[in-house]
Design a protein around this motif. Structure first.
Motif, PDB file in Angstrom:
ATOM      1  N   LEU A 227      33.622  33.859  37.928  1.00 17.27           N
ATOM      2  CA  LEU A 227      33.403  35.207  37.414  1.00 17.27           C
ATOM      3  C   LEU A 227      32.711  36.090  38.437  1.00 17.27           C
ATOM      4  O   LEU A 227      33.147  37.208  38.709  1.00 17.27           O
ATOM      5  N   CYS A 228      31.617  35.578  39.013  1.00 14.92           N
ATOM      6  CA  CYS A 228      30.831  36.411  39.926  1.00 14.92           C
ATOM      7  C   CYS A 228      31.604  36.750  41.179  1.00 14.92           C
ATOM      8  O   CYS A 228      31.327  37.769  41.813  1.00 14.92           O
ATOM      9  N   ALA A 231      35.274  38.993  39.449  1.00  6.73           N
ATOM     10  CA  ALA A 231      35.150  40.140  38.546  1.00  6.73           C
ATOM     11  C   ALA A 231      34.809  41.450  39.255  1.00  6.73           C
ATOM     12  O   ALA A 231      35.332  42.491  38.859  1.00  6.73           O
ATOM     13  N   PRO A 232      33.947  41.442  40.292  1.00  4.03           N
ATOM     14  CA  PRO A 232      33.683  42.725  40.962  1.00  4.03           C
ATOM     15  C   PRO A 232      34.946  43.380  41.497  1.00  4.03           C
ATOM     16  O   PRO A 232      35.120  44.596  41.393  1.00  4.03           O
ATOM     17  N   PHE A 233      35.824  42.536  42.074  1.00  4.21           N
ATOM     18  CA  PHE A 233      37.046  43.118  42.624  1.00  4.21           C
ATOM     19  C   PHE A 233      37.958  43.638  41.529  1.00  4.21           C
ATOM     20  O   PHE A 233      38.590  44.694  41.674  1.00  4.21           O
ATOM     21  N   LEU A 235      37.114  44.775  38.675  1.00  3.76           N
ATOM     22  CA  LEU A 235      36.559  46.047  38.194  1.00  3.76           C
ATOM     23  C   LEU A 235      36.873  47.168  39.173  1.00  3.76           C
ATOM     24  O   LEU A 235      37.168  48.296  38.771  1.00  3.76           O
ATOM     25  N   HIS A 236      36.840  46.841  40.465  1.00  7.35           N
ATOM     26  CA  HIS A 236      37.167  47.848  41.474  1.00  7.35           C
ATOM     27  C   HIS A 236      38.570  48.389  41.259  1.00  7.35           C
ATOM     28  O   HIS A 236      38.816  49.594  41.344  1.00  7.35           O
ATOM     29  N   ILE A 237      39.497  47.456  41.011  1.00  5.85           N
ATOM     30  CA  ILE A 237      40.889  47.889  40.810  1.00  5.85           C
ATOM     31  C   ILE A 237      40.989  48.803  39.595  1.00  5.85           C
ATOM     32  O   ILE A 237      41.656  49.851  39.620  1.00  5.85           O
ATOM     33  N   LEU A 239      38.637  50.710  38.262  1.00  9.19           N
ATOM     34  CA  LEU A 239      38.021  52.009  38.518  1.00  9.19           C
ATOM     35  C   LEU A 239      38.860  52.839  39.469  1.00  9.19           C
ATOM     36  O   LEU A 239      38.997  54.052  39.299  1.00  9.19           O
ATOM     37  N   TYR A 252      30.631  52.836  43.034  1.00  7.06           N
ATOM     38  CA  TYR A 252      30.962  51.431  42.869  1.00  7.06           C
ATOM     39  C   TYR A 252      31.993  51.016  43.913  1.00  7.06           C
ATOM     40  O   TYR A 252      31.933  49.933  44.488  1.00  7.06           O
ATOM     41  N   MET A 253      32.958  51.893  44.146  1.00  6.34           N
ATOM     42  CA  MET A 253      34.028  51.520  45.070  1.00  6.34           C
ATOM     43  C   MET A 253      33.552  51.490  46.525  1.00  6.34           C
ATOM     44  O   MET A 253      34.246  50.967  47.384  1.00  6.34           O
ATOM     45  N   ILE A 255      31.238  49.712  47.621  1.00  8.43           N
ATOM     46  CA  ILE A 255      30.820  48.360  48.003  1.00  8.43           C
ATOM     47  C   ILE A 255      32.012  47.417  48.046  1.00  8.43           C
ATOM     48  O   ILE A 255      31.885  46.220  47.843  1.00  8.43           O
ATOM     49  N   PHE A 256      33.161  47.993  48.352  1.00  8.09           N
ATOM     50  CA  PHE A 256      34.385  47.207  48.360  1.00  8.09           C
ATOM     51  C   PHE A 256      34.331  46.025  49.315  1.00  8.09           C
ATOM     52  O   PHE A 256      34.814  44.934  49.013  1.00  8.09           O
ATOM     53  N   LEU A 262      32.698  38.449  48.769  1.00 11.03           N
ATOM     54  CA  LEU A 262      32.443  37.544  47.650  1.00 11.03           C
ATOM     55  C   LEU A 262      33.667  36.688  47.359  1.00 11.03           C
ATOM     56  O   LEU A 262      33.545  35.495  47.047  1.00 11.03           O
TER      57      LEU A 262
ATOM     58  N   ILE B   7      40.724  52.373  50.483  1.00 13.36           N
ATOM     59  CA  ILE B   7      39.318  52.058  50.644  1.00 13.36           C
ATOM     60  C   ILE B   7      39.090  51.328  51.961  1.00 13.36           C
ATOM     61  O   ILE B   7      38.142  51.588  52.665  1.00 13.36           O
ATOM     62  N   ILE B  42      26.749  52.141  37.915  1.00 13.24           N
ATOM     63  CA  ILE B  42      27.808  51.208  37.520  1.00 13.24           C
ATOM     64  C   ILE B  42      27.604  49.866  38.211  1.00 13.24           C
ATOM     65  O   ILE B  42      27.763  48.794  37.605  1.00 13.24           O
ATOM     66  N   VAL B  43      27.240  49.906  39.465  1.00 15.53           N
ATOM     67  CA  VAL B  43      27.024  48.671  40.212  1.00 15.53           C
ATOM     68  C   VAL B  43      25.928  47.843  39.562  1.00 15.53           C
ATOM     69  O   VAL B  43      26.082  46.657  39.274  1.00 15.53           O
ATOM     70  N   PHE B  46      26.905  46.629  36.073  1.00 20.30           N
ATOM     71  CA  PHE B  46      27.876  45.541  36.115  1.00 20.30           C
ATOM     72  C   PHE B  46      27.226  44.222  36.460  1.00 20.30           C
ATOM     73  O   PHE B  46      27.458  43.203  35.796  1.00 20.30           O
ATOM     74  N   TRP B  47      26.395  44.203  37.492  1.00 18.07           N
ATOM     75  CA  TRP B  47      25.795  42.931  37.908  1.00 18.07           C
ATOM     76  C   TRP B  47      24.791  42.416  36.888  1.00 18.07           C
ATOM     77  O   TRP B  47      24.726  41.210  36.635  1.00 18.07           O
ATOM     78  N   LEU B  50      26.842  40.948  34.097  1.00 20.11           N
ATOM     79  CA  LEU B  50      27.423  39.660  34.481  1.00 20.11           C
ATOM     80  C   LEU B  50      26.368  38.562  34.444  1.00 20.11           C
ATOM     81  O   LEU B  50      26.601  37.466  33.915  1.00 20.11           O
TER      82      LEU B  50
END
Lengths: 293, 203
Positions: A227-228, A231-233, A235-237, A239, A252-253, A255-256, A262, B7, B42-43, B46-47, B50
């Motif tokens: 998950l960790c 999931a960030p990626f 969520l990026h998609i 958003l 948020y995007m 920190i791609f 990750l 990006i 949001i960052v 989200f964390w 999680l």
């Protein structure tokens, strides 16, 4: 196209850049580790079992993910240095191919984890019929179907990524699969725990709670890591598709690259929690390294 | 995906006048004025979410270890316990060398195994006419603890499969949920059975 305009505003979120050395080290470590697992399983005949084939499938998808990130970085560096043209047709096709490789890696990871969980489930709940249910041939057929489906979906998603119809199923599939895998493992866990209770109903069992804790920790690590890392990626998609102009989403995007790193860390951690737990695989590694000296 | 392209190419924006064709959509300039919450909300959200979810999952699992699973029937539990006993009993570390060795004899062992099962099936068909012709080997195994009287009557193979004797009630057995979750396949069980049977047949 004047993206540089928006970086003028001092309160904006600049891209968080991961140093390239870190990037390449993490990617190389992931690729090497998973390659070692593939070599070990191929070389040792004792490991030609369905369980290890599913672990290999996970290793391949992790390798693809790391490979994608490495290639993308190399691609960007080459473009910076001017070796590749910017608007070329070849570059666009290359980029499409790389995107589909990445989605293939994500889908492959999810389905491999599902296959591993299902295999363990059958091992525990249908222990005596396991060899009839999960023959080697069936395992290979299942893997072929999984990879064919992932390849088709990844090409379709990469080609039609601008449509919401592809982004939504992709992001819905992710939590659905996680939930299903969680249910399988929880059921196995419950049975193992109730069995441990039966055995430990004899007097003086202090080890009981400790082994149960270990099971809970193991399960949490399995699913928590996945998950960790992914999931960030995902969520990026989401958003990027639905709110690209919102400042919060843009932050948020930014920190791609951290999210990409990750995903490569997941490629490094997965072998540790799946493959290296097997004593047989560990002894194969030792033999490989000591024999080569 | 265009998002990825977009990006990932931003990092090179600062140095070169590198532009992709944004054929799918364009990002206009994003205005950062008048934000009510922190810009990285949001960052952070989200964390934090999680982390809370993972910890919650961990606590649910540890609670499950303490309270128990009341929904399972006793009959189902005893059948599964039988399977688990015979499956898990061979999970201990000392059996590793056995497993490596026995796997090398896997093919001839399995043929012997099937031979014994076929013999058992044949005998079952003769003795119990009410059983259907498609008697699976596993159903025979499950019948074994119930009809233990039958074991003594079949000298050839059945006495080798003393499944109830595989129950390992030792406290200090290497039973751990993480061992079970590693889930080495039950080739150990079958090969140990088969090894015993093959030894007796060959003697």
């Amino acid at each position: 196209e004047n993206i540089s305009d928006f970086s003028v505003n001092i309160t904006d979120c600049t891209q968080v850049v991961v140093p390239e050395e870190v990037f390449f080290t993490v990617a190389a470590a992931g690729i090497l580790e998973n390659l070692l697992i593939l070599i070990a399983v191929v070389r040792n005949k004792n490991l030609h079992l369905p369980m290890y084939f599913f672990i290999c499938s996970l290793a391949i998808s992790d390798m693809l993910g790391s490979l994608y990130k490495t290639l993308e970085n190399i691609f960007i560096i080459l473009c910076k240095m001017g070796y590749l043209t910017r608007h070329g047709d070849f570059e666009k096709k290359l980029d499409d191919a790389m995107d589909s490789m990445f989605i293939l890696s994500l889908l492959g990871s999810i389905f491999s984890l599902l296959a591993i969980a299902a295999d363990r489930y059958i091992t525990i709940f249908y222990a005596l019929r396991y060899h009839n249910i999960m023959t080697l041939r069936r395992a290979l057929v299942i893997l072929a179907i999984i990879w064919a489906f992932c390849a088709g979906s990844s090409i379709a998603i990469a080609l039609f990524s601008y449509e919401a119809a592809t982004v939504i199923p992709f992001t819905v599939l992710f939590p659905l699969m996680m939930f299903f895998i969680l249910c399988l493992y929880v059921h196995m866990f419950l049975l193992a725990r109730s069995h441990a209770k039966k055995i430990a109903s004899l007097p003086s069992s202090t080890a009981h709670h400790r082994t149960n804790m270990k099971g809970a920790i193991t399960l949490t690590i399995f699913l928590g890591v996945f998950l960790c890392c992914w999931a960030p990626f995902v969520l990026h998609i989401l958003l990027a598709r639905f709110c690209p102009h919102n400042p919060y989403c843009a932050c948020y995007m930014s920190i791609f690259h951290v999210n990409g790193t990750l995903i490569m860390c997941n490629a490094i951690i997965n072998p540790m929690i799946f493959a290296f737990r097997s004593p047989e695989l560990r002894s194969t590694f030792k033999k490989m390294f000591y024999c080569s000296r | 995906m265009s998002a990825l392209r977009l990006i990932s190419n931003r990092t090179s924006q600062s140095n070169s006048d590198y532009t992709w064709d944004y054929e799918y959509y364009e990002y206009g300039p994003v205005s950062f004025e008048g934000l009510k919450a922190h810009k990285y909300s949001i960052v952070i959200g989200f964390w934090v979410g999680l982390a809370v979810f993972v910890i919650f999952m961990f606590f649910v699992l540890t609670l499950l270890t303490k309270t128990g699973a009341p929904h399972q029937d006793n009959a189902e539990l005893s059948e599964k316990r039988f399977r688990m006993n015979s499956f898990v009993a061979d999970f201990g570390r000392p059996l590793e060398s056995d497993r490596v060795f026995s796997h090398q004899m896997a093919e001839e062992s399995q043929s012997l195994f099937h031979f014994c099962i076929n013999e058992v099936d044949h005998m079952n068909k003769e003795k119990q006419s009410q059983k259907g012709p498609s008697l699976e080997s596993n159903t025979h195994f499950q019948e074994v603890p119930k009809s233990s009287g039958m074991l003594e009557e079949d000298p050839r193979c059945l006495t080798k499969f003393n499944i109830p004797n595989f129950v390992n009630t030792e406290q200090n057995s290497s039973l751990g949920e993480d061992d079970l979750l590693i889930s080495e396949p039950p080739i150990i069980l079958e090969n140990k059975l088969v090894m015993q049977s093959s030894h007796r047949i060959l003697d």
